[in-house]
Design a protein around this motif. Structure first.
Motif, short mmCIF file in Angstrom:
data_model
loop_
_atom_site.label_atom_id
_atom_site.label_comp_id
_atom_site.label_asym_id
_atom_site.label_seq_id
_atom_site.Cartn_x
_atom_site.Cartn_y
_atom_site.Cartn_z
N MET A 43 9.98 0.73 -22.59
CA MET A 43 9.60 -0.28 -23.58
C MET A 43 10.76 -0.51 -24.56
SD MET A 43 5.66 -0.45 -24.86
CE MET A 43 5.69 0.80 -26.03
N ASP A 44 11.07 -1.73 -24.91
CA ASP A 44 12.18 -1.95 -25.83
C ASP A 44 11.70 -1.85 -27.28
OD1 ASP A 44 10.77 -4.26 -26.21
OD2 ASP A 44 12.49 -5.60 -25.97
N ALA A 45 12.70 -1.88 -28.19
CA ALA A 45 12.39 -1.62 -29.59
C ALA A 45 11.38 -2.62 -30.15
CB ALA A 45 13.68 -1.67 -30.41
N GLN A 46 11.50 -3.87 -29.73
CA GLN A 46 10.59 -4.86 -30.30
C GLN A 46 9.14 -4.62 -29.86
OE1 GLN A 46 12.05 -8.80 -30.33
NE2 GLN A 46 10.47 -9.44 -31.73
N ALA A 47 8.98 -4.27 -28.59
CA ALA A 47 7.63 -3.98 -28.11
C ALA A 47 7.05 -2.78 -28.85
CB ALA A 47 7.67 -3.71 -26.61
N TRP A 48 7.87 -1.73 -29.01
CA TRP A 48 7.43 -0.58 -29.77
C TRP A 48 7.04 -0.98 -31.20
CZ3 TRP A 48 5.64 3.86 -28.49
CH2 TRP A 48 6.07 4.52 -27.33
N THR A 49 7.85 -1.84 -31.80
CA THR A 49 7.58 -2.24 -33.17
C THR A 49 6.23 -2.95 -33.27
OG1 THR A 49 9.94 -2.51 -33.44
CG2 THR A 49 8.56 -3.38 -35.19
N VAL A 60 11.46 5.36 -32.69
CA VAL A 60 11.81 5.77 -34.06
C VAL A 60 12.17 4.54 -34.90
CG1 VAL A 60 13.29 7.21 -35.48
CG2 VAL A 60 12.62 8.00 -33.23
N VAL A 61 12.88 3.60 -34.29
CA VAL A 61 13.21 2.35 -34.98
C VAL A 61 11.90 1.67 -35.39
CG1 VAL A 61 14.39 0.15 -34.83
CG2 VAL A 61 15.26 2.11 -33.55
N ALA A 62 10.94 1.62 -34.47
CA ALA A 62 9.66 0.98 -34.75
C ALA A 62 8.95 1.69 -35.90
CB ALA A 62 8.79 1.00 -33.50
N LEU A 63 9.07 3.01 -35.90
CA LEU A 63 8.44 3.81 -36.95
C LEU A 63 9.01 3.46 -38.32
CD1 LEU A 63 6.34 6.04 -36.79
CD2 LEU A 63 8.19 7.70 -36.79
N PRO A 116 14.16 10.27 -38.76
CA PRO A 116 15.60 9.99 -38.58
C PRO A 116 16.49 10.87 -39.45
CG PRO A 116 14.39 8.01 -39.27
CD PRO A 116 13.42 9.12 -39.27
N ALA A 117 16.00 11.22 -40.67
CA ALA A 117 16.82 12.06 -41.56
C ALA A 117 17.06 13.43 -40.94
CB ALA A 117 16.13 12.20 -42.91
N ILE A 118 16.02 13.99 -40.34
CA ILE A 118 16.16 15.32 -39.72
C ILE A 118 17.11 15.25 -38.52
CG2 ILE A 118 14.90 17.09 -38.42
CD1 ILE A 118 12.51 16.50 -40.34
N PHE A 119 16.90 14.23 -37.71
CA PHE A 119 17.78 14.07 -36.54
C PHE A 119 19.24 13.96 -36.96
CE2 PHE A 119 14.10 12.88 -33.89
CZ PHE A 119 14.46 13.50 -32.70
N ILE A 120 19.50 13.11 -37.95
CA ILE A 120 20.90 12.87 -38.32
C ILE A 120 21.49 14.10 -39.00
CG2 ILE A 120 20.61 11.80 -40.60
CD1 ILE A 120 22.55 9.63 -39.59
N SER A 121 20.64 14.87 -39.70
CA SER A 121 21.11 16.10 -40.34
C SER A 121 21.50 17.14 -39.27
CB SER A 121 20.03 16.65 -41.26
OG SER A 121 20.45 17.83 -41.88
N VAL A 122 20.68 17.24 -38.24
CA VAL A 122 21.00 18.16 -37.15
C VAL A 122 22.30 17.73 -36.48
CG1 VAL A 122 20.28 18.95 -34.86
CG2 VAL A 122 18.62 18.84 -36.72
N LEU A 123 22.39 16.43 -36.27
CA LEU A 123 23.55 15.87 -35.59
C LEU A 123 24.86 16.14 -36.36
CD1 LEU A 123 23.38 13.93 -33.06
CD2 LEU A 123 23.98 12.12 -34.66
N ILE A 150 22.20 4.54 -35.13
CA ILE A 150 23.48 5.25 -35.26
C ILE A 150 23.35 6.65 -34.68
CG2 ILE A 150 25.14 6.23 -36.90
CD1 ILE A 150 24.60 3.85 -38.70
N ALA A 151 22.20 7.29 -34.93
CA ALA A 151 22.01 8.64 -34.42
C ALA A 151 21.50 8.63 -32.99
CB ALA A 151 21.05 9.40 -35.32
N ASN A 152 21.46 7.45 -32.38
CA ASN A 152 21.06 7.35 -30.98
C ASN A 152 19.63 7.81 -30.71
OD1 ASN A 152 22.21 6.22 -28.76
ND2 ASN A 152 23.96 7.64 -28.81
N LEU A 153 18.74 7.49 -31.62
CA LEU A 153 17.36 7.93 -31.47
C LEU A 153 16.59 6.93 -30.60
CD1 LEU A 153 16.62 9.12 -35.10
CD2 LEU A 153 17.47 10.41 -33.16
N PRO A 154 15.49 7.39 -30.01
CA PRO A 154 14.74 6.49 -29.13
C PRO A 154 14.16 5.27 -29.88
CG PRO A 154 13.62 8.61 -29.44
CD PRO A 154 14.97 8.75 -30.02
#
Lengths: 566, 84
Positions: free
Chosen positions: A1-7, A386-389, A192-199, A379-383
């Protein structure tokens, strides 16, 4: 599913949830409509207050603002949290004990004056209205940017949702929807904050990660300082402006927070005085989770942006760059024609010779600050989900704040204006109907203004906080802590505070005033603090020159100071 | 509740207020703003201390202050038998 569908899916699900809650929590009396029947658990109320408080701006813009302001961003971080200490210690428990529905109610009764009530009413309406228009616009922007829907229709859909649960459930419906909205927005902010912090620093807690080390062993903040100074910017972690304005702006935001009617009214909804104190603690805890994460996101995003983009060939940039370019939030203009992106401070005259020695011909990257939160997931390459969230989170933040403000507007009309002033013999049913009509009208006007905001709305923050700090805060605090404060003092103080603050803001925002004319270097954002000081001084002087308040008012003050009893 | 009891309850409350608000002021306006530059010479791991107070520490202290106040007042309320 693409980002727009998820959104579409996630936004649709959250909206269905809000509507479900609204149907479940219909209001059947004015007490339920205005203050949720005073039956809200302190933790629930804390969560609702947090959602009410954190607007689209907190969610989408603040981390980006901090990313570009560095240390100076502290004015928002401390300013928009410190007010809760004042609320918990000086306002909330006493206003809860007073036990009515609105801030103008308190001002009107404590100062035994319809004039005072009217001044408070006009302030409450003005503050809430300017603030709500920004939220409506935020809803429209989120819809148009992510769902490809025209801004106008975005605002209409958002207004429709708020209309549904606010008209049906009043404060009761709003409270429980805000709890759901808090959960959505905080989850959307943290993932996203946790992901980017780990990254970036290999630590799952962004608050600690901010002080962590990058993969090359250098501390993130030290690295950021040195990278920025190397590009002609100022250091990230140190101050570079006078402290006077920072002090005043922080204070105006804190005092304004403690005086904002839509925040204060939330503390009328808990069962007990001790719950009001507790609830303020929970509210701040829930707010602090986002507010301590924001500076981490800011620093991560700024570092990441520079490392990924600066001096890199345009053709080899990651995919997200091109997709954000399409939205207009990122722009690249190859001024020196070398095919690489140069990002530096081209406004710094001391750096100009260094820049031209490096063959740079002006900064080639334009970044909209809102992108810092929005682009983090990509930027953090998340699925895609997450963008939809994040979109659903931004909408939750805007809708929850809008609903709280709309309730204040409708309560001001149906309760303060109609019931307490124009038509005291109105029946309970009539008042409830009036409240529902008022909120309907308010939604329509706010939606209409959100589609085509009048120019002054852009400066709402300065106005809403400045006026709340200069008018309500001193009047309420002295109403509780000084038995001697009387009608004349309070009205004179509020008017002086209001007029001074409004004139200063209008002069510098619209009247052609320039920063070098600022009094003591205080910007319009911080002038509410001075307005508040004037309010206090004038109130005290005037009250000492006039008769003390009547004995029954002094008894009222004694009564609100003690938790037990009526 | 008698008048003298009432006034000593209120006086204690004001004392709590003054102390807690003093801390509130010192961490935010003091450590976070006025003394931030000199505190920046001290380090807390990867943070300069003044910066940490301005963007993290003061917020933690704010939350703590409210919880301390809640506990103090709950105790005071039951001592004077005015809890609701």
């Amino acid at each position: 599913m693409d980002a727009q569908a998820w959104t579409f899916l996630i936004v649709g699900l959250t909206f269905a949830l809000y509507i479900g809650i609204a149907i479940w929590s219909r209001a059947s009396s004015t007490a339920e409509f205005y203050v949720a029947g005073k039956g809200v658990h302190p933790i629930t109320n804390g969560m609702a207050t947090a959602a009410d408080w954190m607007s689209a701006a907190s969610f989408l813009s603040m981390a980006g603002l901090i990313a570009f302001m560095g240390y100076q961003g502290a004015q928002y971080l401390m300013g928009w949290t410190g007010g809760y200490v004042l609320l918990a210690l000086m306002l909330a428990p006493y206003l809860r004990k007073f036990g009515k529905y609105t801030v103008p109610d308190f001002i009107g009764e404590r100062y035994y004056s319809q004039t005072a009530r009217m001044v408070a009413l006009i302030c409450a309406l003005f503050i809430s209205f300017t603030y709500v228009v920004g939220q409506m616009k935020g809803v429209g922007v989120a819809f148009s940017a992510f769902l490809g829907i025209e801004l106008k229709w975005g605002v209409i859909i958002g207004s429709g949702i708020v209309f549904f649960y606010a008209v049906l459930g009043g404060m009761k419906g709003i409270t429980y929807t805000q709890v759901a909205q808090y959960c959505v927005l905080i989850f959307a902010y943290l993932v996203p904050a946790i992901f980017i912090s780990v990254l970036m620093v290999d630590n799952p807690v962004p608050q600690i990660g901010l002080g962590g080390k990058l993969s090359d062993g250098a501390y993130l903040l030290d690295k950021l300082d040195s990278v920025l100074t190397d590009l002609g910017f100022r250091e990230y972690t140190t101050s570079h402006k006078g402290k006077v304005d920072l002090f005043f702006v922080t204070a105006a935001l804190m005092l304004g927070t403690a005086g904002l009617p839509h925040v204060i009214v939330r503390f009328f909804t808990v069962p007990k005085v001790s719950d009001a104190r507790k609830s303020a603690g929970w509210a701040l805890l829930f707010i602090a989770i986002l507010y301590t994460t924001a500076p981490a996101i800011g620093a991560f995003a700024r570092t990441n942006l520079i490392q990924t983009v600066h001096d890199q060939p345009y053709n080899s940039l990651p995919d997200w760059f091109a997709s954000w370019e399409k939205t207009g939030l990122l722009a690249f203009d190859d001024l020196n024609g070398d095919g690489k992106v140069q990002y530096y401070n081209d406004q710094n005259p001391d750096f100009a010779s260094e820049a031209s020695a490096r063959g740079w011909n002006g900064s080639e990257l334009t970044v909209d600050r809102d992108i810092m939160v929005l682009a983090n997931p990509s930027i953090a390459n998340l699925p895609a989900w997450v963008v939809a969230l994040v979109v659903a989170g931004g909408l939750a933040a805007a809708l929850s704040t809008a609903a709280g403000l709309l309730l204040v507007i409708s309560t001001s009309i149906s309760h303060d204006l109609l019931k307490q002033s124009l038509k005291p013999d109105i029946s309970e049913k009539g008042e409830l109907l009036a409240a529902r009509i008022a909120i309907t009208v308010a939604v329509i006007i706010a939606g209409w203004a959100g589609i085509d905001p009048p120019g002054f709305v852009a400066q709402v923050v300065a106005f809403a906080f400045g006026l709340a700090a200069a008018s309500f805060f001193p009047a309420i605090v002295m109403g509780i802590f000084s038995k001697r404060m009387n009608m004349q003092g309070a009205i004179a103080g509020m008017l002086v505070g209001l007029i001074f603050t409004a004139v200063y803001i209008i002069y510098f925002k619209y009247g052609g005033g320039t920063p070098d004319q600022y009094w003591f270097g205080i910007s319009p954002e911080g002038i509410g603090t001075l307005g508040m000081i004037f309010n206090f001084i004038v109130s005290i002087i005037v009250s000492r020159m006039t008769a003390p308040p009547p004995p029954e008012i002094q008894t009222l003050v004694e009564r609100i100071r003690i938790p037990r009893g009526d | 509740m008698k008048d003298n009891q009432h006034s000593s309850y209120w006086k204690t409350n004001i004392q709590y207020l003054v102390i807690l608000l003093l801390v509130w002021f010192l961490v935010s306006y003091g450590a976070g703003i006025m003394w931030a530059d000199s505190l920046n010479n001290i380090r807390l791991g990867g943070f300069k201390l003044g910066f940490w107070f301005a963007q993290q520490g003061s917020i933690y202290v704010f939350v703590l202050l409210i919880y301390i106040y809640v506990r103090l007042m709950n105790r005071l309320d039951s001592k004077y038998d005015v809890n609701d």
